[in-house]
Motif scaffolding. Structure first.
Motif, PDB file in Angstrom:
ATOM      1  N   PRO A 134       0.791  -1.234   0.000  1.00 28.61           N
ATOM      2  CA  PRO A 134       0.000   0.000   0.000  1.00 28.61           C
ATOM      3  C   PRO A 134       0.823   1.284   0.000  1.00 28.61           C
ATOM      4  O   PRO A 134       0.265   2.374   0.185  1.00 28.61           O
ATOM      5  N   VAL A 135       2.137   1.214  -0.182  1.00 28.15           N
ATOM      6  CA  VAL A 135       2.988   2.396  -0.082  1.00 28.15           C
ATOM      7  C   VAL A 135       2.450   3.505  -0.986  1.00 28.15           C
ATOM      8  O   VAL A 135       2.075   3.272  -2.135  1.00 28.15           O
ATOM      9  N   LEU A 146       2.355   2.458  -9.153  1.00 27.65           N
ATOM     10  CA  LEU A 146       1.159   1.691  -9.496  1.00 27.65           C
ATOM     11  C   LEU A 146      -0.038   2.151  -8.683  1.00 27.65           C
ATOM     12  O   LEU A 146      -1.141   2.330  -9.218  1.00 27.65           O
ATOM     13  N   ASN A 147       0.165   2.360  -7.390  1.00 24.23           N
ATOM     14  CA  ASN A 147      -0.940   2.822  -6.550  1.00 24.23           C
ATOM     15  C   ASN A 147      -1.457   4.183  -6.999  1.00 24.23           C
ATOM     16  O   ASN A 147      -2.654   4.480  -6.881  1.00 24.23           O
ATOM     17  N   SER A 179      10.223   0.757  -3.822  1.00 22.56           N
ATOM     18  CA  SER A 179       9.048   1.413  -3.236  1.00 22.56           C
ATOM     19  C   SER A 179       8.460   2.440  -4.182  1.00 22.56           C
ATOM     20  O   SER A 179       7.236   2.615  -4.255  1.00 22.56           O
ATOM     21  N   LEU A 180       9.317   3.125  -4.944  1.00 27.86           N
ATOM     22  CA  LEU A 180       8.827   4.122  -5.880  1.00 27.86           C
ATOM     23  C   LEU A 180       8.010   3.477  -7.000  1.00 27.86           C
ATOM     24  O   LEU A 180       6.978   4.018  -7.415  1.00 27.86           O
ATOM     25  N   GLY A 185      15.788   4.556   3.268  1.00 26.47           N
ATOM     26  CA  GLY A 185      14.362   4.346   3.479  1.00 26.47           C
ATOM     27  C   GLY A 185      14.038   3.007   4.105  1.00 26.47           C
ATOM     28  O   GLY A 185      13.101   2.886   4.893  1.00 26.47           O
ATOM     29  N   ARG A 186      14.817   1.997   3.762  1.00 33.04           N
ATOM     30  CA  ARG A 186      14.585   0.679   4.351  1.00 33.04           C
ATOM     31  C   ARG A 186      14.846   0.690   5.854  1.00 33.04           C
ATOM     32  O   ARG A 186      14.092   0.106   6.636  1.00 33.04           O
TER      33      ARG A 186
END
Length: 252
Positions: A29-30, A79-80, A73-74, A240-241
């Motif tokens: 959901p990021v 996509l979201n 993540s980007l 970020g991780r």
């Protein structure tokens, strides 16, 4: 092989043992706005994706650089953000790239716009899987379909290992440097990605911005930042991780 309903399915993954696609049941959901410290990369990727969705000229994309800096993540956030505008995504593992031409053949007549997502992509000496990728990136006798692009992430800028000995095999003729064949092979693959975005380790300020985004309602910023810095120091890296791992460790 599962029959994918792309109207209701935003993403699928290629499964070798099924010899076909399987709908992804639980998307990460990021969210786009929660990714901090990579504004330049976000802006460039968004513009290229919007051109792709609009049917305008657009590029295949390579996101390369330090581990844990938000490359994967980007793509997930992309996509979201754009699935409501017709963006669809198919994840293909490096070992399955030999199937890529067949995957693409099944997409070219669909009305959606597809991104083939190859995460953590790299090739070792002697591997040949990149040849199928080359044909999809730029085509061969048949041009690649207009509704398909390849977005890949990698820790390697040229997707292949680089050795000092490769440079030593280069030659100089009439004052011009001619790279060795090994280097030419490396560059010929990476060059097919028209948009290349670099990612670097976070500064402390950027790392703390990522922490703040994960803890928007935390009342004591000083304590939060002190604990987050100590956590990153113990890990030996700020990215970020690490921020996500601290969130899972520290959140109540």
């Amino acid at each position: 092989m599962e029959n994918i309903d792309w109207v209701t399915t935003p993403a699928a993954i290629w499964r070798r043992h099924r010899a076909g696609l399987r709908a992804i049941r639980r998307l990460d959901p990021v969210q786009w706005e929660n990714l901090k410290g990579i504004d330049r990369q976000k802006q460039a990727l968004a513009r290229n994706t919007e051109r792709f969705l609009a049917g305008e000229p657009s590029n295949n994309v390579l996101l390369w650089g330090a581990r844990g800096t938000g490359k994967s993540s980007l793509i997930k956030a992309l996509l979201n953000r754009y699935q409501g505008e017709g963006l669809r995504m198919i994840e293909v593992d490096k070992d399955d790239l030999v199937n890529l031409p067949e995957i693409v053949d099944d997409l070219c007549d669909l009305r959606f716009r597809f991104v083939i997502f190859c995460d953590d992509l790299s090739f070792d000496v002697g591997e040949s899987g990149y040849k199928a990728l080359k044909s999809v990136l730029e085509g061969s006798l048949e041009l690649p379909p207009e509704n398909v692009r390849v977005f890949a992430t990698s820790n390697r800028r040229h997707l292949m290992p680089e050795f000092m000995s490769d440079n030593l095999r280069g030659e100089r003729h009439d004052g011009e440097l001619h790279p060795a064949e090994a280097i030419e092979e490396q560059l010929s693959l990476a060059d097919r990605f028209g948009l290349q975005l670099s990612f670097y380790a976070f500064s402390q300020d950027v790392y703390l911005q990522a922490i703040d985004a994960l803890f928007p309602d935390f009342p004591d910023r000083e304590t939060l930042h002190r604990e987050a810095i100590q956590f990153a120091t113990s890990r030996g890296v700020r990215n970020g991780r690490t921020a996500q791992q601290f969130f899972r460790h520290f959140s109540v």
